[in-house]
Design a protein around this motif. Structure first.
Motif, short mmCIF file in Angstrom:
data_model
loop_
_atom_site.label_atom_id
_atom_site.label_comp_id
_atom_site.label_asym_id
_atom_site.label_seq_id
_atom_site.Cartn_x
_atom_site.Cartn_y
_atom_site.Cartn_z
N UNK A 47 45.18 40.61 49.72
CA UNK A 47 46.12 41.32 50.58
C UNK A 47 46.38 42.74 50.07
N UNK A 48 46.06 43.00 48.81
CA UNK A 48 46.22 44.36 48.28
C UNK A 48 45.32 45.35 49.04
N UNK A 49 44.18 44.88 49.48
CA UNK A 49 43.30 45.72 50.31
C UNK A 49 44.03 46.16 51.58
N UNK A 106 47.40 40.98 57.12
CA UNK A 106 47.85 40.72 55.76
C UNK A 106 48.83 39.55 55.69
N UNK A 107 49.56 39.30 56.77
CA UNK A 107 50.41 38.11 56.80
C UNK A 107 49.62 36.87 57.19
N UNK A 108 48.58 37.03 57.98
CA UNK A 108 47.80 35.89 58.43
C UNK A 108 46.87 35.36 57.35
N UNK A 109 46.36 36.23 56.49
CA UNK A 109 45.39 35.80 55.48
C UNK A 109 45.93 34.69 54.58
N UNK A 110 47.11 34.84 53.95
CA UNK A 110 47.56 33.73 53.10
C UNK A 110 47.87 32.46 53.87
N UNK A 111 48.32 32.58 55.12
CA UNK A 111 48.60 31.40 55.92
C UNK A 111 47.31 30.66 56.25
N UNK A 112 46.28 31.41 56.62
CA UNK A 112 44.99 30.78 56.92
C UNK A 112 44.39 30.15 55.67
N UNK A 164 43.75 26.14 55.30
CA UNK A 164 42.41 25.67 54.99
C UNK A 164 42.31 25.02 53.61
N UNK A 165 43.43 24.84 52.94
CA UNK A 165 43.50 24.21 51.61
C UNK A 165 42.71 24.98 50.55
N UNK A 166 42.56 26.27 50.74
CA UNK A 166 41.92 27.09 49.72
C UNK A 166 42.93 27.44 48.64
N UNK A 191 51.03 30.76 48.91
CA UNK A 191 51.18 31.39 50.22
C UNK A 191 52.57 31.99 50.38
N UNK A 192 53.60 31.23 49.99
CA UNK A 192 54.97 31.73 50.13
C UNK A 192 55.22 32.92 49.20
N UNK A 193 54.70 32.89 48.00
CA UNK A 193 54.84 34.04 47.10
C UNK A 193 54.13 35.26 47.65
#
Length: 135
Positions: A44-46, A86-92, A96-98, A104-106
């Motif tokens: 997400x830094x990108x 950037x908000x969708x990436x950690x949720x996805x 996907x259990x990655x 994700x919350x952090x």
């Protein structure tokens, strides 16, 4: 002696730097804590680097005539797309259990803080003569 506007600008800049470092600390914790241990949320830094670029370019290269500025509106649209990604990436990644949901919350908390800092930067220095738009 420093004038009150200079002191206010310095205080605003220090506050923004502190808030940005707190946001980045959340992102690093989402990656580096032993129970999470994966560095995927760090991507997400990108998005943090890419988010202000369209607006900065539009403000530099657009003419300020008329009430509607299509260049600036397109830049805001692109910025909002980057922000949503950037908000969708950690949720996805969590769905996907990655990564784990705690990571994700952090990451989402770090996103809120970092984007709030970027938004505050544009608000605080928009009318200032410090020329951030010459970058």
């Amino acid at each position: 002696m420093c004038s009150s506007t200079t002191l206010g600008s310095i205080l605003a800049l220090v506050s923004l730097a502190f808030a940005g470092s707190v946001g980045m600390t959340f992102i690093i914790l989402a990656c580096a804590l032993p129970q999470y241990g994966l560095w995927w949320p760090f991507f997400v830094v990108l998005f943090y680097v890419l988010a202000p670029v369209p607006t900065l370019m539009a403000r530099r290269y657009s003419d300020h005539s008329g009430s509607s500025n299509s260049c600036l509106e397109t830049a805001i649209f692109l910025t909002m797309g980057i922000l949503v990604c950037s908000f969708a990436l950690p949720i996805v990644l969590a769905r996907g259990s990655v990564i784990l949901w705690g990571a994700c919350w952090l990451t989402l908390a770090g996103n809120f803080i970092v984007y709030g800092t970027l938004f505050s930067f544009f608000l605080a220095f928009e009318a200032d003569d410090s020329d951030y738009n010459m970058w």
